[in-house]
Scaffold this motif. Structure first.
Motif, PDB file in Angstrom:
ATOM      1  N   ALA A 164       1.929  -4.314  -1.369  1.00  0.00           N
ATOM      2  CA  ALA A 164       0.892  -4.826  -2.274  1.00  0.00           C
ATOM      3  C   ALA A 164       1.468  -5.810  -3.291  1.00  0.00           C
ATOM      4  O   ALA A 164       0.879  -6.879  -3.545  1.00  0.00           O
ATOM      5  CB  ALA A 164       0.200  -3.670  -2.979  1.00  0.00           C
ATOM      6  N   ASP A 165       2.644  -5.482  -3.841  1.00  0.00           N
ATOM      7  CA  ASP A 165       3.263  -6.390  -4.823  1.00  0.00           C
ATOM      8  C   ASP A 165       3.626  -7.728  -4.175  1.00  0.00           C
ATOM      9  O   ASP A 165       3.426  -8.803  -4.755  1.00  0.00           O
ATOM     10  CB  ASP A 165       4.539  -5.755  -5.399  1.00  0.00           C
ATOM     11  CG  ASP A 165       4.224  -4.574  -6.308  1.00  0.00           C
ATOM     12  OD1 ASP A 165       5.109  -3.726  -6.511  1.00  0.00           O
ATOM     13  OD2 ASP A 165       3.052  -4.494  -6.772  1.00  0.00           O
ATOM     14  N   SER A 212       0.576  -9.831  -3.489  1.00  0.00           N
ATOM     15  CA  SER A 212      -0.045 -10.323  -4.732  1.00  0.00           C
ATOM     16  C   SER A 212       0.753 -11.503  -5.275  1.00  0.00           C
ATOM     17  O   SER A 212       0.185 -12.453  -5.818  1.00  0.00           O
ATOM     18  CB  SER A 212      -0.143  -9.200  -5.762  1.00  0.00           C
ATOM     19  OG  SER A 212       1.137  -8.830  -6.203  1.00  0.00           O
ATOM     20  N   LEU A 219      -0.425 -14.523  -3.262  1.00  0.00           N
ATOM     21  CA  LEU A 219      -1.811 -14.954  -3.517  1.00  0.00           C
ATOM     22  C   LEU A 219      -2.055 -15.296  -4.980  1.00  0.00           C
ATOM     23  O   LEU A 219      -3.053 -15.902  -5.331  1.00  0.00           O
ATOM     24  CB  LEU A 219      -2.782 -13.866  -3.049  1.00  0.00           C
ATOM     25  CG  LEU A 219      -2.712 -13.539  -1.543  1.00  0.00           C
ATOM     26  CD1 LEU A 219      -3.729 -12.474  -1.183  1.00  0.00           C
ATOM     27  CD2 LEU A 219      -2.944 -14.804  -0.718  1.00  0.00           C
ATOM     28  N   HIS A 255      -2.639 -13.230  -7.479  1.00  0.00           N
ATOM     29  CA  HIS A 255      -3.502 -12.308  -8.225  1.00  0.00           C
ATOM     30  C   HIS A 255      -3.140 -10.871  -7.846  1.00  0.00           C
ATOM     31  O   HIS A 255      -2.640 -10.621  -6.754  1.00  0.00           O
ATOM     32  CB  HIS A 255      -4.973 -12.604  -7.960  1.00  0.00           C
ATOM     33  CG  HIS A 255      -5.396 -12.479  -6.522  1.00  0.00           C
ATOM     34  ND1 HIS A 255      -5.537 -11.254  -5.875  1.00  0.00           N
ATOM     35  CD2 HIS A 255      -5.683 -13.416  -5.581  1.00  0.00           C
ATOM     36  CE1 HIS A 255      -5.923 -11.447  -4.641  1.00  0.00           C
ATOM     37  NE2 HIS A 255      -6.005 -12.748  -4.426  1.00  0.00           N
ATOM     38  N   VAL A 306      -3.076  -7.170  -6.482  1.00  0.00           N
ATOM     39  CA  VAL A 306      -3.658  -6.484  -5.314  1.00  0.00           C
ATOM     40  C   VAL A 306      -3.402  -5.002  -5.500  1.00  0.00           C
ATOM     41  O   VAL A 306      -2.245  -4.565  -5.492  1.00  0.00           O
ATOM     42  CB  VAL A 306      -3.025  -6.973  -3.995  1.00  0.00           C
ATOM     43  CG1 VAL A 306      -3.524  -6.134  -2.804  1.00  0.00           C
ATOM     44  CG2 VAL A 306      -3.335  -8.450  -3.759  1.00  0.00           C
ATOM     45  N   ARG A 307      -4.513  -4.263  -5.750  1.00  0.00           N
ATOM     46  CA  ARG A 307      -4.335  -2.827  -6.005  1.00  0.00           C
ATOM     47  C   ARG A 307      -5.268  -2.036  -5.085  1.00  0.00           C
ATOM     48  O   ARG A 307      -6.458  -2.352  -5.015  1.00  0.00           O
ATOM     49  CB  ARG A 307      -4.694  -2.487  -7.471  1.00  0.00           C
ATOM     50  CG  ARG A 307      -3.807  -3.158  -8.510  1.00  0.00           C
ATOM     51  CD  ARG A 307      -4.128  -2.624  -9.918  1.00  0.00           C
ATOM     52  NE  ARG A 307      -3.589  -3.504 -10.952  1.00  0.00           N
ATOM     53  CZ  ARG A 307      -4.283  -4.546 -11.450  1.00  0.00           C
ATOM     54  NH1 ARG A 307      -5.487  -4.807 -10.994  1.00  0.00           N
ATOM     55  NH2 ARG A 307      -3.759  -5.326 -12.391  1.00  0.00           N
ATOM     56  N   GLU A 348      -8.732  -3.977  -2.185  1.00  0.00           N
ATOM     57  CA  GLU A 348      -8.166  -5.285  -2.550  1.00  0.00           C
ATOM     58  C   GLU A 348      -7.116  -5.718  -1.521  1.00  0.00           C
ATOM     59  O   GLU A 348      -6.989  -6.895  -1.208  1.00  0.00           O
ATOM     60  CB  GLU A 348      -7.551  -5.211  -3.953  1.00  0.00           C
ATOM     61  CG  GLU A 348      -8.577  -5.078  -5.062  1.00  0.00           C
ATOM     62  CD  GLU A 348      -7.935  -5.074  -6.450  1.00  0.00           C
ATOM     63  OE1 GLU A 348      -8.657  -4.848  -7.418  1.00  0.00           O
ATOM     64  OE2 GLU A 348      -6.694  -5.314  -6.531  1.00  0.00           O
ATOM     65  N   ALA A 349      -6.389  -4.742  -0.966  1.00  0.00           N
ATOM     66  CA  ALA A 349      -5.381  -5.082   0.041  1.00  0.00           C
ATOM     67  C   ALA A 349      -6.057  -5.631   1.298  1.00  0.00           C
ATOM     68  O   ALA A 349      -5.556  -6.570   1.936  1.00  0.00           O
ATOM     69  CB  ALA A 349      -4.546  -3.847   0.385  1.00  0.00           C
ATOM     70  N   ALA A 399      -7.014  -9.169   0.631  1.00  0.00           N
ATOM     71  CA  ALA A 399      -5.808 -10.010   0.628  1.00  0.00           C
ATOM     72  C   ALA A 399      -5.319 -10.250   2.054  1.00  0.00           C
ATOM     73  O   ALA A 399      -4.954 -11.374   2.426  1.00  0.00           O
ATOM     74  CB  ALA A 399      -4.718  -9.337  -0.200  1.00  0.00           C
ATOM     75  N   GLU A 409      -7.456 -12.716   3.739  1.00  0.00           N
ATOM     76  CA  GLU A 409      -7.208 -14.089   3.256  1.00  0.00           C
ATOM     77  C   GLU A 409      -6.024 -14.712   4.002  1.00  0.00           C
ATOM     78  O   GLU A 409      -6.105 -15.838   4.489  1.00  0.00           O
ATOM     79  CB  GLU A 409      -6.938 -14.069   1.751  1.00  0.00           C
ATOM     80  CG  GLU A 409      -6.778 -15.464   1.146  1.00  0.00           C
ATOM     81  CD  GLU A 409      -6.637 -15.466  -0.374  1.00  0.00           C
ATOM     82  OE1 GLU A 409      -7.036 -14.466  -1.027  1.00  0.00           O
ATOM     83  OE2 GLU A 409      -6.128 -16.466  -0.903  1.00  0.00           O
ATOM     84  N   VAL A 462      -0.600  -4.873   5.288  1.00  0.00           N
ATOM     85  CA  VAL A 462      -0.188  -4.656   3.902  1.00  0.00           C
ATOM     86  C   VAL A 462       0.111  -3.165   3.736  1.00  0.00           C
ATOM     87  O   VAL A 462      -0.792  -2.325   3.885  1.00  0.00           O
ATOM     88  CB  VAL A 462      -1.271  -5.080   2.902  1.00  0.00           C
ATOM     89  CG1 VAL A 462      -0.779  -4.861   1.450  1.00  0.00           C
ATOM     90  CG2 VAL A 462      -1.644  -6.555   3.104  1.00  0.00           C
TER      91      VAL A 462
END
Ligand code: TA6
Length: 310
Positions: free
Chosen positions: A186-187, A190, A193, A195, A197-198, A202-203, A206, A209, A220
């Motif tokens: 996730a880190d 993020s 991207l 922004h 990602v939590r 959200e993952a 992402a 995308e 992810v």
């Protein structure tokens, strides 16, 4: 055959403590075990454990390089490393009695332009013989951004699937080369991207995308929350059963090795994710970095849940 590329190999030293780690104190290590390390070698052991042929390449040098090759031979992994003059680094994983892991990762030693040229030629040869090539982890000084792009391109030019497990600028570079698969946490995604990602939702956004930019499969990893995958077959959330973690180090690398195995076997993306999660969870049950018992993986596979998100 599957080839794993570890540009920054390492003698991974696992320190088991009988007391919690305390900064500024002298602490005697209860048990210390050395492993042939670096993300691609954890992945290579996973491939070997799954029963597929694997060759490990990258850079090794010095006494640590000789020890690493000896340890890797004991793991039954064939190597085609490029020998360099600089000494292979060490990485230390300190395991507290409560299972917490603290890692100290050395940067790696300089490689020369000739070393890079030889490595790229080696990759082209191995990629032509492989169904899948994984490129795992950091790079040593002397291996530039253009070399990394050339590495990904060499595998693609051979018509071979390329899976990249990298972070920061290396991941950004790899994404631009449109590999078959990337596996950020996730880190890491993020950072790409720009922004936060939590959590799984959200993952998933992402991953979609990055998939939308032309990467066939984007996984992810979310630690205890599982992993999401976005692909042309859809977006999936995989959750592993709750386990008592012994040593989490190498779980992400094991996931990449297992994804390579499932891809090489022609499995569909959702099946790839489920298999990889079972192997990564099994890795956490082993005290040995980047090792797992296939029986654990088979048992855990039955309890990995897969939810289709779109
Ligand atoms: O993921 C765990 C691990 O492979 C350790 O075994 C250690 O080798 C480290 O990661 C290396 O990470 P790096 O990003 O430097 O390649």
């Amino acid at each position: 055959m599957i080839t794993t590329v570890t540009l920054n190999t390492s003698i991974d030293k696992a320190y088991e403590l009988s007391e919690p780690l305390e900064v500024g104190k002298v602490q005697r290590v209860k048990r210390c075990v050395d492993f042939a390390g670096g993300k691609g070698l954890n992945a290579a052991r996973a491939v070997r454990t799954c029963g597929e042929d694997v060759v490990a390449t990258g850079f090794v040098g010095g006494n640590n390089g000789r020890l690493l090759c000896h340890l890797l031979a004991l793991d039954g992994v064939e190597e085609r490393f490029v020998r360099v003059r600089s000494e292979t680094r060490c990485c230390v994983n300190v395991l507290d009695p409560d299972g917490r892991s603290t890692e100290f990762l050395e940067p790696g030693r300089e490689v020369t332009r000739l070393d890079v040229t030889v490595l790229l030629e080696r990759i082209s040869q191995l990629a032509a013989q492989s169904k899948v090539v994984t490129i795992n982890g950091s790079v040593p000084p002397g291996f530039g951004d253009e070399d990394y792009a050339a590495l990904v391109a060499a595998v693609k030019d051979a018509g071979t699937h390329v899976l990249v497990d990298a972070s920061g600028e290396l991941l950004r570079l790899a994404v631009g080369m449109l590999p078959t698969l990337v596996k950020p946490n996730a880190d890491e995604i993020s950072q790409i991207l720009g922004h936060p990602v939590r959590g799984p939702e959200e993952a998933a956004l992402a991953a979609r995308e990055l998939h939308g930019r032309g990467i066939a499969e984007v996984v992810v990893s979310l630690g205890k929350d599982g992993a999401v995958m976005s692909s042309d077959a859809g977006t999936f959330l995989g959750r592993a059963p709750k386990i008592s973690v012994v040593n989490p180090v190498g779980a992400g690398d094991t996931m990449v090795g297992a994804l390579a195995v499932a891809m090489a076997r022609g499995q569909d993306p959702a099946s790839q994710l489920r298999f990889a999660m079972a192997c990564a969870s099994a890795n956490c049950l082993s005290a040995s970095t980047g090792h797992f018992d296939m029986e654990d993986a088979r048992r855990l596979f039955r309890d990995v849940s897969l939810e289709r998100l779109d």
